[in-house]
Design a protein around this motif. Structure first.
Motif, PDB file in Angstrom:
ATOM      1  N   ALA A 298       3.948  -9.891   6.866  1.00  0.00           N
ATOM      2  CA  ALA A 298       3.053 -10.479   5.871  1.00  0.00           C
ATOM      3  C   ALA A 298       2.337 -11.691   6.450  1.00  0.00           C
ATOM      4  O   ALA A 298       2.901 -12.449   7.236  1.00  0.00           O
ATOM      5  N   THR A 371      -3.001  -8.495   0.622  1.00  0.00           N
ATOM      6  CA  THR A 371      -1.591  -8.258   0.951  1.00  0.00           C
ATOM      7  C   THR A 371      -0.879  -9.528   1.426  1.00  0.00           C
ATOM      8  O   THR A 371       0.239  -9.461   1.923  1.00  0.00           O
ATOM      9  N   GLU A 373       0.972 -13.313   1.252  1.00  0.00           N
ATOM     10  CA  GLU A 373       1.992 -13.932   0.412  1.00  0.00           C
ATOM     11  C   GLU A 373       1.608 -15.374   0.159  1.00  0.00           C
ATOM     12  O   GLU A 373       1.298 -16.121   1.090  1.00  0.00           O
TER      13      GLU A 373
END
Length: 424
Positions: A298, A371, A373
């Motif tokens: 991520a 996508t 975080e």
């Protein structure tokens, strides 16, 4: 976060025009400065925007006070604590004010059309107790910037793993590069640099935990995170690969300025660095931030927040002004002025479809946003935890520093803040 900042810390007051007698309302907005000099201070953006708004709304005046990111969160807290909350604040965290019952819900202010236009993951991140109080204002993701000229001189290629990053930094140091890898863990935005490293610290292709686990519990002192900061201390800082300024004293604005001056080989950066580097004629490239193993994980996303305080009333006027602020044109203008990512679907789609400058350069960052975080901004404890990280994380990589000890103390701070806030 997200974000490059100005050291000017200036305050501007913008007057309105016209009058409608007893219906006159003055709104006060405290906003962060996204510029890196007086020439491109956010004051100019708000000055133009407010002038346009007031021209068609003679009964409303908007006063905007612009502060650097070093000061803006503290200024708002001082105003709220003194009982003089602004009508609106555009800062880094909202949840503590939402939990205290001080904010309007977004649905109390914005039209359905405006609410529906926000990118879903950002709108979700703006929720506290299942209600949106934080209104996303600007977003960014991170990539690794590298100086192509310095890399060519050192005969190296961009890294994909930590081992390759350290090897590249050693080669750059051997060529006399001042900052082989700039590691800004100073108080300006240390929480961003920290989270990027924590997310990239996983093994076997798994991402790092960041500040929290999947259910939102703080995991700052996890074994994985301790290994990450031990590696930074031992393999980069202790070997003189991060430059002459101690990471705990190096702010992101300084690191970006040094990169734009050709003194930095590599630095994790967000989109605003593009403009700074191009303005100075630096030849640079951008690649995904390396991870421990070089495998996919991520990336970090950051959103800054607009919020509206209930203290003074004025919900109708605040909502009308914010609907104007979040028009596609105004969101695009701000994003383009400061090299940041739009927070609305309409503006994001327009930027994605454009191959013109500066939109095309932002496409790699825009592609990561969906996508990425984000910080745990929905936790009421996050503001105090973020402040503690900013002030203390640099000690983890200092000479004689103890990464495990520093992270354990930060974990204790986070746990206590969570307990005091009554949230998990």
């Amino acid at each position: 976060m997200i974000a490059t900042v100005s050291a000017m810390g200036m305050t501007a007051f913008l007057g309105g025009c016209g009058s409608t007698g007893s219906s006159d309302v003055t709104l006060r907005l405290v906003a962060a400065d996204y510029g890196d000099s007086a020439a491109n201070s956010s004051q100019k953006y708000w000055d133009s925007l407010v002038k346009e708004y007031e021209t068609t709304h003679p009964g409303v005046k908007v006063q905007v006070s612009v502060y650097s990111w070093n000061d803006v969160d503290r200024k708002v807290k001082e105003m709220v604590d003194a009982g003089h909350a602004p009508d609106m604040a555009q800062i880094g965290a909202y949840a503590d004010y939402a939990a205290a019952g001080k904010l309007y819900a977004a649905s109390d202010l914005l039209s359905i059309r405006t609410q529906a236009d926000f990118l879903s993951q950002l709108a979700d991140a703006g929720q506290w107790s299942h209600t949106q109080y934080g209104i996303p204002f600007a977003a960014s993701t991170r990539v690794l910037f590298y100086n192509k000229t310095l890399f060519t001189s050192a005969g190296i290629t961009p890294p994909t793993s930590w081992d390759e990053l350290a090897a590249d930094a050693r080669a750059l140091k051997a060529k006399g590069v001042k900052y082989p890898f700039a590691l800004p863990l100073g108080p300006e935005e240390a929480q961003a640099e920290t989270m990027q490293w924590l997310l990239s610290g996983g093994d076997g292709g798994t991402g790092g935990t960041g500040f929290t686990d999947e259910i939102g519990t703080y995991t700052i002192d996890s074994e994985q995170n301790v290994r990450t900061f031990s590696w930074l201390k031992d393999d980069l800082v202790a070997k003189g690969l991060t430059g002459p300024v101690a990471p705990g004293k190096l702010n992101r604005a300084q690191a970006f300025a040094a990169f734009a001056d050709g003194q930095v080989g590599m630095v994790d950066g967000h989109p605003t660095l593009i403009q700074q580097a191009e303005a100075k004629g630096v030849r640079f490239g951008m690649v995904p931030t390396p991870s421990r193993t070089g495998r996919a994980r991520a990336s970090m996303g950051v959103s800054d927040w607009m919020m509206a305080f209930k203290q003074n009333g004025h919900a109708d006027q605040i909502g009308d002004f914010l609907n104007f602020v979040y028009s596609e044109k105004n969101v695009l203008d701000f994003s383009r002025d400061y090299g940041l990512l739009p927070v609305t679907t309409s503006a994001s789609n327009a930027m994605s479809a454009s191959d013109a400058a500066p939109d095309k350069a932002l496409h790699p960052f825009l592609d990561q946003l969906a996508t990425s975080e984000l910080y745990p901004v929905g936790k009421t404890s996050w503001a105090s935890v973020s402040a503690a990280v900013k002030q203390n994380i640099g000690q983890a990589v200092a000479p004689g520093g103890d990464p495990a000890g520093v992270l354990t103390r930060l974990q204790a701070t986070a746990t206590a803040a969570d307990s005091a806030a009554g949230t998990g």
